[in-house]
Design a protein around this motif. Structure first.
Motif, PDB file in Angstrom:
ATOM      1  N   UNK A   1       0.836  -1.203   0.000  1.00  0.00           N
ATOM      2  CA  UNK A   1       0.000   0.000   0.000  1.00  0.00           C
ATOM      3  C   UNK A   1       0.870   1.253   0.000  1.00  0.00           C
ATOM      4  N   UNK A   2       1.889   1.269   0.861  1.00  0.00           N
ATOM      5  CA  UNK A   2       2.761   2.442   0.966  1.00  0.00           C
ATOM      6  C   UNK A   2       3.538   2.677  -0.323  1.00  0.00           C
ATOM      7  N   UNK A   3       3.945   1.589  -0.964  1.00  0.00           N
ATOM      8  CA  UNK A   3       4.650   1.724  -2.232  1.00  0.00           C
ATOM      9  C   UNK A   3       3.757   2.337  -3.306  1.00  0.00           C
TER      10      UNK A   3
ATOM     11  N   UNK B   1       1.878   7.189  -6.493  1.00  0.00           N
ATOM     12  CA  UNK B   1       0.796   8.089  -6.879  1.00  0.00           C
ATOM     13  C   UNK B   1       1.070   9.542  -6.480  1.00  0.00           C
ATOM     14  N   UNK B   2       1.907   9.738  -5.464  1.00  0.00           N
ATOM     15  CA  UNK B   2       2.179  11.100  -4.986  1.00  0.00           C
ATOM     16  C   UNK B   2       3.293  11.790  -5.780  1.00  0.00           C
ATOM     17  N   UNK B   3       4.005  11.067  -6.576  1.00  0.00           N
ATOM     18  CA  UNK B   3       5.155  11.652  -7.269  1.00  0.00           C
ATOM     19  C   UNK B   3       4.743  12.859  -8.120  1.00  0.00           C
ATOM     20  N   UNK B   4       5.495  13.952  -7.955  1.00  0.00           N
ATOM     21  CA  UNK B   4       5.312  15.111  -8.811  1.00  0.00           C
ATOM     22  C   UNK B   4       4.217  16.060  -8.398  1.00  0.00           C
ATOM     23  N   UNK B   5       3.578  15.853  -7.237  1.00  0.00           N
ATOM     24  CA  UNK B   5       2.528  16.791  -6.813  1.00  0.00           C
ATOM     25  C   UNK B   5       2.449  16.863  -5.296  1.00  0.00           C
TER      26      UNK B   5
ATOM     27  N   UNK C   1      -5.554   8.817  -6.477  1.00  0.00           N
ATOM     28  CA  UNK C   1      -5.948   7.601  -5.736  1.00  0.00           C
ATOM     29  C   UNK C   1      -7.285   7.096  -6.234  1.00  0.00           C
ATOM     30  N   UNK C   2      -8.224   7.994  -6.398  1.00  0.00           N
ATOM     31  CA  UNK C   2      -9.525   7.612  -6.970  1.00  0.00           C
ATOM     32  C   UNK C   2      -9.338   6.974  -8.343  1.00  0.00           C
ATOM     33  N   UNK C   3      -8.492   7.581  -9.184  1.00  0.00           N
ATOM     34  CA  UNK C   3      -8.268   7.060 -10.525  1.00  0.00           C
ATOM     35  C   UNK C   3      -7.669   5.659 -10.497  1.00  0.00           C
ATOM     36  N   UNK C   4      -6.732   5.407  -9.572  1.00  0.00           N
ATOM     37  CA  UNK C   4      -6.113   4.083  -9.463  1.00  0.00           C
ATOM     38  C   UNK C   4      -7.151   3.029  -9.088  1.00  0.00           C
ATOM     39  N   UNK C   5      -7.936   3.289  -8.042  1.00  0.00           N
ATOM     40  CA  UNK C   5      -8.909   2.285  -7.589  1.00  0.00           C
ATOM     41  C   UNK C   5     -10.009   2.087  -8.626  1.00  0.00           C
ATOM     42  N   UNK C   6     -10.543   3.174  -9.152  1.00  0.00           N
ATOM     43  CA  UNK C   6     -11.667   3.053 -10.089  1.00  0.00           C
ATOM     44  C   UNK C   6     -11.270   2.371 -11.386  1.00  0.00           C
ATOM     45  N   UNK C   7      -9.996   2.463 -11.769  1.00  0.00           N
ATOM     46  CA  UNK C   7      -9.565   1.885 -13.045  1.00  0.00           C
ATOM     47  C   UNK C   7      -9.018   0.469 -12.920  1.00  0.00           C
ATOM     48  N   UNK C   8      -8.527   0.097 -11.737  1.00  0.00           N
ATOM     49  CA  UNK C   8      -7.896  -1.223 -11.594  1.00  0.00           C
ATOM     50  C   UNK C   8      -8.721  -2.206 -10.779  1.00  0.00           C
TER      51      UNK C   8
END
Length: 416
Positions: A236-238, A243-247, A257-264
C-alpha cells in the motif's frame, strides 16, 4: 453493494441441526428453524419467525440455498455460550465458525458472534431478531416491548421509489426517507447531504454533489491505522509513493488515488466480505465495501484524512441498493469519493446512513445497519434537479422486479 450486503447472509447462515427437537425451549426453536431450512420446509420455518426475522425470511432462505454448497458441515461449529431470559424475551449468544469446502468470497473460513433474540408468543417461542456482535465479550442486551411487526413481508428487500428521473448524473435530489415499522431516523449531515425537515418515523433530505462546509474538525482519528485500514502495509505504501510523485496538491493526490482504484479494481456485486485494505490491495477485486476501504486506506497513507460511508445508492429507475463509498478531507472540507460507481466527487443519487472512522468493526457495523434497513427502509424521490433545472419524474411500475433482480445478482456474486 451491502446492501445488500452479502456478509449478512454469511454471518447469519448456521449449520443445520441433525433433527427437530422434542421441546420448544428457545435453543430448540433455533435448532428446529435451522433443520427446517435445511430440509426445504419453507412454510414451517417461516412459522417460527416474527418481527424482523419474518421480514428477513426470504433473504435468509435464498442465502441458505446459495451458501449450502460451500459449507463444510462436518468441520463447522455453532456454539451457544450464553443465554439470558426475562419476561417474553430471550437472547442467545452464538459463536459460529464456518469452514468452506472451497474459498467463498476469498475466504476459507469465517468466525463470527451473533445474538439471536426470541420472543414468546401464545403459540411458543419465535425467532424475532438477529444481531452481529463485535466479539464473545460483547454483553447480551435483552429486548423489551413487542417485536417489530411489518404486514408487508413480501415487499422488496431494497428501497424502491415509485417515481424517478430518467436522467442520470443529477446535481441534487430531495428524498423522503422512512421506516416501515415507525422507527425514528437520525440521518447524518455533511458533504452531499442536508436534512430539510423531520417527522415521526420519516426524514426529508437533500442530497447533492460537491464539497462540505469548511470546518476545524479534529482529524487525528481519520489518519489512524486500524485492522481494516492497514497503514503498515508495504505494498500500500509503495503504491501511495508512486501516486504522490510530482505533486503536493491534496486535490490531485485524491484524484490520483480515486483514478487508481476506479480503473484497476474489479467490481462484482456480492463478491467479497468487507475485506481489509491489505487483502484488497493484493486482490484488487470485491464489491463496493472493499473499494471504499481500499480508497480510504490509500488516502490515509498519503496523509489525507478519510472515512468510509454506508448507505444506499440508486443506479436508476428508483431502485436503491446498499452501498459503501469514501469521504476525503481536502483543504479542510470533506468530499465524497466513490471508486465503485466511478464518481468524483460522489454524486447526488445516494443516501448516507452511517459514517465509519475505522476504529470500529466495519463488518459488524455494516451488518447491523443492513439488518435494520432491509425490507424496512423506504426512499421516495420527491424532486430532482440538474444544474438547478427541475427534472420530470416518471412512474416505473416494473422497478420492484428490478430490485429483486439486483438481489439475485448479489447472491450470484457469492463465491464467484
Amino acid at each position: 453493494m451491502k446492501k445488500r450486503s452479502l456478509f449478512l447472509a454469511l454471518a447469519l447462515f448456521r449449520p443445520a441441526a441433525a433433527s427437530p427437537p422434542d421441546t420448544l425451549a428457545p435453543l430448540r426453536v433455533l435448532e428446529r428453524f435451522d433443520s427446517l431450512l435445511d430440509a426445504g420446509a419453507e412454510k414451517e420455518a417461516r412459522a417460527l419467525c416474527t418481527g424482523t426475522a419474518l421480514r428477513m425470511f426470504s433473504f435468509l432462505l435464498e442465502a441458505q440455498r446459495k451458501l449450502a454448497p460451500f459449507l463444510d458441515s462436518a468441520k463447522s461449529r455453532d456454539t451457544v455460550i450464553e443465554e439470558k431470559q426475562k419476561s417474553k424475551w430471550c437472547a442467545l449468544k452464538t459463536v459460529s465458525d464456518a469452514v468452506f469446502r472451497r474459498p467463498l468470497m476469498g475466504l476459507d473460513r469465517v468466525h463470527s458472534v451473533q445474538a439471536m433474540h426470541l420472543y414468546r408468543k401464545p403459540e411458543g417461542w419465535r425467532l424475532a431478531e438477529f444481531e452481529e456482535l463485535n466479539d464473545e465479550k460483547t454483553p447480551l442486551i435483552l429486548r423489551s416491548g413487542l417485536p417489530l411487526e411489518i404486514v408487508d413481508t413480501a415487499s422488496s428487500l431494497f428501497p424502491v421509489s415509485h417515481k424517478a428521473p430518467e436522467q442520470r448524473g443529477l446535481d441534487r435530489l430531495r428524498l423522503k426517507v422512512s421506516m416501515r415499522n415507525g422507527d425514528s431516523l437520525n440521518l447524518p449531515e455533511g458533504p452531499g447531504q442536508k436534512v430539510i425537515r423531520t417527522g415521526k418515523g420519516w426524514v426529508e433530505v437533500e442530497t447533492f454533489r460537491g464539497l462540505g462546509e469548511r470546518d476545524e474538525e479534529n482529524t487525528k482519528i481519520f489518519l489512524a491505522s486500524s485492522p481494516y485500514l492497514d497503514l503498515g502495509d508495504s505494498l500500500l505504501l509503495s503504491k501511495v509513493a508512486e501516486l504522490r510523485q510530482g505533486t503536493k496538491s491534496e486535490t490531485e493526490i485524491v484524484r490520483r488515488i480515486y483514478g487508481f482504484v476506479s480503473s484497476t479494481f474489479k467490481f462484482q456485486l456480492g463478491a467479497a466480505l468487507f475485506g481489509t485494505s491489505r487483502e484488497t490491495m493484493r486482490r484488487l477485486e470485491g464489491d463496493c465495501s472493499e473499494a471504499a476501504v481500499l480508497t480510504a486506506a490509500l488516502l490515509r497513507a498519503a496523509g489525507i484524512p478519510s472515512r468510509v460511508v454506508l448507505g444506499f445508492a440508486t443506479l436508476g429507475r428508483g431502485v436503491f441498493i446498499g452501498h459503501a463509498w469514501t469521504e476525503a478531507r481536502v483543504n479542510d472540507r470533506w468530499m465524497g469519493v466513490d471508486a465503485a460507481l466511478r464518481e468524483f466527487p460522489a454524486g447526488a443519487e445516494r443516501l448516507m446512513l452511517l459514517r465509519l472512522d475505522g476504529s470500529e468493526d466495519m463488518r459488524v457495523a455494516a451488518s447491523n445497519l443492513m439488518l435494520k434497513a432491509m425490507a424496512n427502509l423506504d426512499i421516495e424521490i420527491e424532486t430532482a434537479w440538474s444544474r438547478e433545472k427541475l427534472m420530470p419524474l416518471t412512474e416505473h411500475p416494473g422497478n420492484a422486479a428490478e430490485a429483486q433482480a439486483f438481489f439475485e445478482e448479489i447472491l450470484r456474486g457469492i463465491g464467484e
